[in-house]
Write a protein that holds these residues in place. Structure first.
Motif, PDB file in Angstrom:
ATOM      1  N   PRO A 274       0.838  -1.205   0.000  1.00  0.00           N
ATOM      2  CA  PRO A 274       0.000   0.000   0.000  1.00  0.00           C
ATOM      3  C   PRO A 274       0.874   1.257   0.000  1.00  0.00           C
ATOM      4  O   PRO A 274       1.850   1.344   0.747  1.00  0.00           O
ATOM      5  N   ILE A 275       0.503   2.198  -0.874  1.00  0.00           N
ATOM      6  CA  ILE A 275       1.295   3.425  -1.000  1.00  0.00           C
ATOM      7  C   ILE A 275       0.508   4.575  -0.403  1.00  0.00           C
ATOM      8  O   ILE A 275      -0.672   4.739  -0.707  1.00  0.00           O
ATOM      9  N   PRO A 276       1.121   5.352   0.464  1.00  0.00           N
ATOM     10  CA  PRO A 276       0.378   6.460   1.068  1.00  0.00           C
ATOM     11  C   PRO A 276       0.163   7.618   0.086  1.00  0.00           C
ATOM     12  O   PRO A 276       0.610   8.738   0.316  1.00  0.00           O
TER      13      PRO A 276
ATOM     14  N   LEU D 227      -1.104   3.990   6.851  1.00  0.00           N
ATOM     15  CA  LEU D 227      -1.489   5.142   6.018  1.00  0.00           C
ATOM     16  C   LEU D 227      -1.679   4.742   4.565  1.00  0.00           C
ATOM     17  O   LEU D 227      -2.512   5.305   3.856  1.00  0.00           O
ATOM     18  N   GLY D 228      -0.895   3.777   4.104  1.00  0.00           N
ATOM     19  CA  GLY D 228      -1.022   3.334   2.722  1.00  0.00           C
ATOM     20  C   GLY D 228      -2.392   2.723   2.467  1.00  0.00           C
ATOM     21  O   GLY D 228      -3.031   2.979   1.443  1.00  0.00           O
ATOM     22  N   ALA D 231      -5.097   5.387   2.353  1.00  0.00           N
ATOM     23  CA  ALA D 231      -5.036   6.169   1.119  1.00  0.00           C
ATOM     24  C   ALA D 231      -5.814   5.467   0.016  1.00  0.00           C
ATOM     25  O   ALA D 231      -6.357   6.110  -0.881  1.00  0.00           O
ATOM     26  N   ASP D 235     -12.520   8.253   1.816  1.00  0.00           N
ATOM     27  CA  ASP D 235     -12.833   9.536   1.212  1.00  0.00           C
ATOM     28  C   ASP D 235     -12.392  10.660   2.136  1.00  0.00           C
ATOM     29  O   ASP D 235     -11.951  11.702   1.713  1.00  0.00           O
ATOM     30  N   VAL D 251      -9.349  12.879   1.932  1.00  0.00           N
ATOM     31  CA  VAL D 251      -8.129  12.078   1.836  1.00  0.00           C
ATOM     32  C   VAL D 251      -7.021  12.757   1.025  1.00  0.00           C
ATOM     33  O   VAL D 251      -5.860  12.748   1.427  1.00  0.00           O
ATOM     34  N   ARG D 252      -7.366  13.398  -0.083  1.00  0.00           N
ATOM     35  CA  ARG D 252      -6.313  14.013  -0.899  1.00  0.00           C
ATOM     36  C   ARG D 252      -5.673  15.181  -0.169  1.00  0.00           C
ATOM     37  O   ARG D 252      -4.451  15.348  -0.187  1.00  0.00           O
ATOM     38  N   PHE D 255      -3.207  13.915   2.492  1.00  0.00           N
ATOM     39  CA  PHE D 255      -1.915  13.389   2.027  1.00  0.00           C
ATOM     40  C   PHE D 255      -1.100  14.449   1.306  1.00  0.00           C
ATOM     41  O   PHE D 255       0.120  14.427   1.348  1.00  0.00           O
ATOM     42  N   ARG D 256      -1.783  15.417   0.611  1.00  0.00           N
ATOM     43  CA  ARG D 256      -1.052  16.514  -0.044  1.00  0.00           C
ATOM     44  C   ARG D 256      -0.449  17.445   0.983  1.00  0.00           C
ATOM     45  O   ARG D 256       0.674  17.906   0.847  1.00  0.00           O
ATOM     46  N   LEU D 266       4.140  10.976  11.037  1.00  0.00           N
ATOM     47  CA  LEU D 266       3.760   9.623  10.629  1.00  0.00           C
ATOM     48  C   LEU D 266       4.108   9.391   9.166  1.00  0.00           C
ATOM     49  O   LEU D 266       4.616   8.339   8.776  1.00  0.00           O
TER      50      LEU D 266
END
Lengths: 346, 277, 297, 337
Positions: A274-276, D227-228, D231, D235, D251-252, D255-256, D266
């Motif tokens: 899984p890629i974050p 976290l992966g 992702a 949502d 979610v975007r 992570f952005r 983390l």
């Protein structure tokens, strides 16, 4: 045998377990937990050993120290302790070493475990745990050992005063540090690290990985890192061996493996990480079919063929031999030259 | 929290531990504590109901029941104490040995203990008494041996799980030998469950010892023993029911106290309790 | 089963030889003349080599011949067989009583874990296991037979003869088993699948009596098997208290009077009953645990 | 808190506090958290062990066992036209039992231990179908087979009569998912459903859950420490630390632009598949404090590289730092920064 050999060289290592059933303990079948595995480790490098549960990576790790007696094969270790004073190191086969030699070898190869809870005796305090290797090997006097324990604890980021406390008073990450301190006590040259961070929280995992890197830089330690997390293995390994159902399917330098994986299983394993990153994670395709088959009755031919999307007829009948595709890059796949696999290089 | 402090906070456990210690003190000092000679018969004083002179009355031979009950405490404490010790020593050594060595011997011993475990304690004891003869020594041997399978099983189980523990593997990895592992890792894991089991065996042994005597297969008269006294009293229920009270009550208290101490120890020593505390 | 039986017969054969002293002398009694002893020695084959004796004994046991009583000179089989039925009746009713009571009380206790109900039940059970059968039995006789005159003091005449022995023996076992049933249920109720069952919206009774009890039944079946054995063992004492014409009392009397053939026979039958119970438990266990049922090759 | 969207959330949690009382003191496992779950959407809950993410899930299901207790707060569940206050219901009462399994379903981390070993998976799935949908034996079995088919278990006609121990780990978790979705719940709570599985199986299960969510139109609360994984499925994500929400964002956005130092830590501390190798990773120093002995002020301050005097004194509030992006950090508070 020359001194320029590898620190550790494993040749055709196999470990079979006999399944026993019933009152009379009749043999009901064999499990080839490790099946004809060969690799080497050089001084100061890290070899990663990856694969899913039941692939035999843990058994391989234990066999390296003969904690599990191997069924066949050689485990050649370049020992300085067993060589005579002033002479070149001596190659010794761990698999056939005498009890006496083995005890000396223990000073040069050590192990750290996944579970930082059950690997420390709850009835012993940290000082007793860390000095146990010194006690067993009769190294130093009582007070020297105590000082050594203090400095060991400090070198893994704990306090010398912690020696009087008991394992349950520590968090998971701290316990793993205690386990590392115990492994370091004898100043080994090779440490087998069996899933050292998989039981730890993300923020603690990084601390332990950093500690391992620091120790390697300081002492020139070699590691055999056994893990299922490819990102972790990639981060600290120089070379990576991929195992599937007891067999080695691919072995290459970390960069080569990620840039051009040659075995479909390696590809699938990498794709499954899984890629974050929400966009990349959702776009990707992880096309691995089905479950890992039982180790008691692995598929005929290439063990991986029932789950492989490239499989052809030959894969169902013939077991692919391990062959060198490029220098230092070996793979066990019939189709390695014909199929194009994804690259995971940056 | 330490085991001692956890045990101390258990009021019931503490009181029963005191009671048990008290009973053993009575056993130790019985000859001085008893108001009369337990064996002295007096045909003029048969079947006296309880009075200030004879707190628990007198029996068919005019013997003071209280004195006999007190001396019987000594008999029971001795029999059960020695029997438990016998079972612990034999069972623990045997269990640790087969558990650590393993192989054919282990499966043979375990099959045998499994078979013996399906027989109730009193039956095993009866068989052994038949061989050894009904006497104090015979009863001790019978009761001790009847408990051995339990301890073998327990000791072997703990040894096996300790042997498989990762910390033992870690010790092997630093070059520790068999003796070091047994002494430093396996013995400490084994001691507390054995102590708990020993305390839990005590009430069973007390019941079995007095049961044997009740049947006439245990300690022989005129030695005072609770079970034997109860057996004698059963013929005089109509006329002198008070004869039941003394030995019955003593048995009850002894068994209750040892059960409660066992339960409390089990709670205090269980791994679950230590991880929660 | 077969090896256990073989071992047992061997053991009982050995009983003669374990016991210190001359077996022929034991059989003949203390004041028999030398000729009589010699006669018995020959009649029983004690002058034969051990393996021959062993073989003869085995053959006889298999044929159902357990020898002759020293005193009544009756065949042991004829002496013992009617007694087994009485003992079985006593054990059966007592165990039935104990199973019903302990299941109800044990489940209640676990369901209301750590409440006053739980504490009351565990308290009663504790008192129960601390009262030996020969104390409660004698007290029962004193109260119900001597004082109130409701029930007979002993013997086996009518259904009223059953009440005291069955309740005394059953109550003790019920107390022992209640504690164990409760422990098994508490353990089962702590498992993850109980949380799943609750998350499915099942009523608490379904959670306890379907999901937890079905799992707890595995250890409980074993416990009940051991309990049945213990009840049989306890019947020896109970029969003595209530002068019950059963196998246990016969055995005790034979031991006291050194009537070895009878002792041997009674022990053999007892042992086979224990082994039989154990066998039934194993079969039951396999029947209710799918992990055993489906792993067999 | 205002609801910016026209469609009302399915679940609205407000100032929820769930404490565990023990001899060692009170553990504030969940301490004043507020969030909402929208219909058909997935809320990811991320945090390390002991952050309260599982307790949050069990609080919604009302599966907290003594010595744990919901101290205060509300859990509003929208059921058609009416709104139910889950926090006020009797945990063993009828209303809650009608909701559990039928409208709100849950799957757990260990598929081995969370399936009952003595019943076939068919018995366990039909049980919930018959209970909530009132279906007959045959009808329930048909539905169960359909569900096993939907979770891609091969030859469901045979598999339905298997016991849990006869299935592999991945298959067991699929069976759990089939059981949870069999009554078409509007909310599925998944507590670390892939943690016990191998990576390749984990990828399959996550993909399956994404597909099923579309098909069954359920909202999901997905709890994980990875976290992966989050992702790939969420949502909206909320990050928890020591019983509190430190950051909550689509979610975007999360992570952005992670805004809380803990979230940032983390993300940078996990090794990636394309980062630099054999180099020290940036770490969050120290250890997670004991829940019995929580730090004053911001609970993260002892491990935070940017902590100031203010952080030690006063706990930050969860405020909107960017549209829909909430963060509880003084550094992000425009009035204080």
């Amino acid at each position: 045998m020359t001194a320029s050999a590898h620190l550790l060289e494993v040749r055709n290592l196999s470990k079979f377990f006999t399944l026993r059933k019933g009152m009379l303990q009749r043999a009901a079948g064999h499990v080839r937990a490790v099946d004809d595995v060969s690799f080497f480790v050089d001084d100061g490098e890290t070899l990663g050993l990856v694969g899913e549960s039941g692939c035999g990576k843990t058994t391989t790790g234990r066999a390296l120290l003969r904690l599990v007696p191997p069924s066949a094969g050689e485990i050649l270790f370049k020992s300085t302790q067993l060589a005579r004073e002033g002479e070149a190191p001596r190659l010794i086969d761990v698999a056939t070493a005498t009890e006496k030699e083995l005890k000396v070898l223990r000073r040069e190869m050590q192990i750290i475990f996944q579970d930082p809870f059950s690997s420390l005796n709850p009835r012993m305090n940290v000082g007793q745990i860390v000095s146990e290797p010194l006690d067993v090997q009769r190294i130093g006097r009582q007070d020297e050992r105590r000082d050594r324990v203090g400095s060991l604890l400090e070198s893994v980021g704990l306090n010398a005063k912690d020696a009087r406390r008991y394992p349950h008073e520590f968090s998971g990450g701290q316990r793993q540090r205690i386990g590392i301190a115990r492994a370091l006590a004898l100043e080994p040259r090779l440490i087998v690290a069996d899933e050292p961070v998989s039981a730890l929280d993300a923020s603690i995992q990084a601390q332990v990985l950093n500690l391992m890197l620091d120790l390697q830089n300081e002492h020139g330690l070699a590691f055999v890192l056994i893990a299922h997390d490819l990102a972790v293995v990639r981060h600290i390994s120089d070379r990576i061996a991929v195992m599937y159902l007891g067999r080695l399917v691919e072995l290459a330098s970390t960069d080569a493996l990620f840039e051009s994986p040659q075995h479909p299983y390696t590809e699938a394993l990498m794709a499954a990480v899984p890629i974050p990153d929400p966009d990349r994670e959702r776009a990707k395709d992880t096309g691995l079919l089905g479950d890992v088959p039982s180790a008691t009755s692995p598929p005929v031919g290439c063990h991986f063929h029932p789950r492989c999307r490239y499989a052809e007829d030959i894969c169902k009948t013939e077991s692919p031999p391990l062959r060198e595709i490029q220098e230092g890059h070996t793979v066990a796949c019939h189709l390695a030259d014909t199929i194009e696999l994804r690259s995971f290089g940056s | 929290m330490s085991i001692v402090s956890r045990f101390k906070r258990d009021r019931v456990g503490l009181v029963s531990a005191c009671a048990l210690v008290g009973l053993y003190l009575v056993a130790l000092t019985a000859p001085w504590l008893a108001p009369y000679d337990a064996g002295e018969t007096s045909l003029r004083e048969v079947f006296r109901p309880p009075s200030a002179e004879h707190l628990l009355g007198t029996d068919q031979f005019g013997r003071d029941v209280l004195s006999r009950v007190i001396v019987a405490t000594r008999v029971t404490a001795k029999i059960t104490g020695v029997a438990v010790l016998l079972a612990v020593v034999l069972g623990t050594c045997g269990g640790m040995y087969v558990g650590y060595v393993g192989g054919r011997l282990e499966s043979l011993v375990m099959r045998l203990t499994d078979m013996l475990l399906i027989f109730p304690t009193i039956m095993l004891a009866i068989v052994i008494v038949t061989i050894a003869g009904p006497s104090e020594g015979g009863v001790i041997v019978a009761l001790g041996l009847s408990q051995v399978p339990k301890f073998i099983r327990l000791a072997r189980g703990v040894t096996l799980s300790a042997r498989e523990a990762l910390f033992v593997e870690a010790a092997k990895a630093v070059g520790a030998g068999r003796w070091h592992i047994l002494r430093r890792h396996i013995w400490p894991s084994i001691s507390s469950p054995i102590i708990v089991q020993a305390t839990l065996s005590l009430p069973i042994l007390v019941l079995s010892a007095s049961g044997l005597s009740f049947l006439g297969l245990g300690v022989q008269p005129p030695t005072p023993e609770w079970g034997a006294m109860l057996n004698e009293s059963k013929d005089f229920l109509r006329t002198s029911p008070y004869l039941l009270a003394g030995p019955g009550l003593c048995l009850f208290v002894f068994v209750l106290a040892s059960n409660l101490v066992g339960d409390a120890l089990q709670d205090a020593l269980s791994p679950r309790a230590s991880s929660e505390g | 089963m077969v090896p256990a039986g073989l071992l047992l017969v061997t053991f009982l054969f050995g009983l003669f030889h374990f016991i210190p002293g001359d077996p022929a002398l034991l059989l003949a009694g203390d004041n028999a003349s030398a000729e009589v002893v010699e006669g018995i020695r020959r009649a029983y084959g004690f002058d034969q080599p051990l393996p021959v004796q062993y073989w003869t004994y085995m053959k006889k046991v298999l044929q159902g011949d357990l020898g002759v009583s020293n005193f009544s000179r009756e065949p042991v089989t004829a002496l013992i067989l009617p007694r087994i039925f009485n003992t079985a009746q006593l054990a059966f009713w007592s165990m039935g009583f104990a199973m019903v009571v302990s299941l109800i009380l044990g489940c209640c206790s676990a369901m209301f874990w750590n409440t006053w109900i739980d504490k009351l039940i565990t308290g009663i059970a504790l008192l129960g296991i601390c009262t030996p059968v020969f104390v409660s039995g004698l007290f029962g006789i004193f109260l119900f037979s001597v004082k109130l005159g409701l029930l007979p003091t002993g013997g086996l005449d009518s259904w009223r003869s059953f009440v005291l022995p069955v309740v005394t023996l059953g109550a003790f076992q019920a107390a022992v088993l209640t504690r164990m049933v409760r422990a098994s249920m508490v353990e089962a109720l702590g498992q993850d699948y109980i949380e799943t069952a609750r998350a499915k919206g099942l009523a608490e009774t379904a959670v306890v009596f379907k999901h937890a009890l079905r799992n707890a039944m595995l250890p409980i079946v074993t416990l009940f098997g051991l309990g049945f054995g213990a009840t049989l063992g306890g019947s020896v004492v109970t029969e003595t208290i209530f002068t019950w014409p059963g196998l246990g009392r016969t055995m005790v009397e034979s031991i006291l009077s050194r009537d070895l053939p009878v002792t041997q026979g009674a022990l053999l039958l007892f042992a086979f009953m224990f082994i039989g119970i154990n066998l039934v438990v194993d079969l039951l266990y396999a029947a209710i645990d799918p992990r055993i049922r489906f792993d067999a090759p | 808190m205002s609801v910016a969207h026209s469609d009302e959330p399915l679940i609205e949690v407000e100032d929820l506090r769930t404490y565990f009382h023990s001899e060692a003191g009170i553990a504030k496992a969940v301490d004043g958290i507020s969030f909402a779950v929208r219909r058909k959407k997935t809320l990811g809950v991320v945090g390390e062990s002991g952050c309260g993410k599982s307790v949050t899930a069990r609080s919604i299901m009302r599966l907290i066992r003594p010595p744990g207790k919901i101290e205060s707060g509300s859990i509003r569940y929208r059921r058609g036209e009416e709104t139910l206050e889950l926090a006020g219901l009797d945990p063993k009462g009828r209303t809650l039992r009608e909701i559990r399994g039928a409208e709100i379903a849950m799957i757990f981390q260990e598929p081995m231990t969370s399936l009952n070993p003595v019943f076939t998976i068919g018995e366990q799935i039909t049980e919930v179908i018959r209970l909530h949908l009132g279906a007959g034996r045959g009808e329930a079995r048909r539905r169960a087979i359909d569900m096993l088919n939907a979770v891609a278990i091969p030859s469901p006609h045979q598999r339905i009569d298997d016991y849990p121990h006869q299935l592999s780990g991945g298959m067991r978790q699929r069976a759990m998912i089939a059981m949870a979705l069999s009554c078409h719940p509007s909310l599925l709570i998944a507590d670390e459903p892939t943690t016990a599985l191998d990576v390749t199986i984990q990828a399959q299960v996550i993909r399956l859950m994404r597909d099923l969510q579309r098909e069954f139109e359920a909202a999901i609360i997905f709890i994980t420490h990875d976290l992966g994984v989050v992702a790939g499925i969420a949502d909206e994500v909320m990050v928890m630390y020591l019983g509190e929400i430190v950051e909550r964002a689509p979610v975007r956005d999360l992570f952005r632009d992670p805004k809380h130092p803990y979230t940032q830590g983390l993300m940078t501390s996990i090794p990636s598949l394309n980062g630099a190798r054999k180099q020290r990773l940036p770490v969050i120093e120290g250890n997670v404090p004991s829940p019995f002995d929580l730090p004053r002020g911001c609970r993260f301050h002892p491990r935070c590289a940017h902590a100031s005097e203010l952080c030690r004194e006063r706990a930050p509030l969860l405020l909107e730092a960017a549209p829909e992006h909430h963060v509880a950090c003084h550094l992000q508070d425009p009035e204080l920064a």
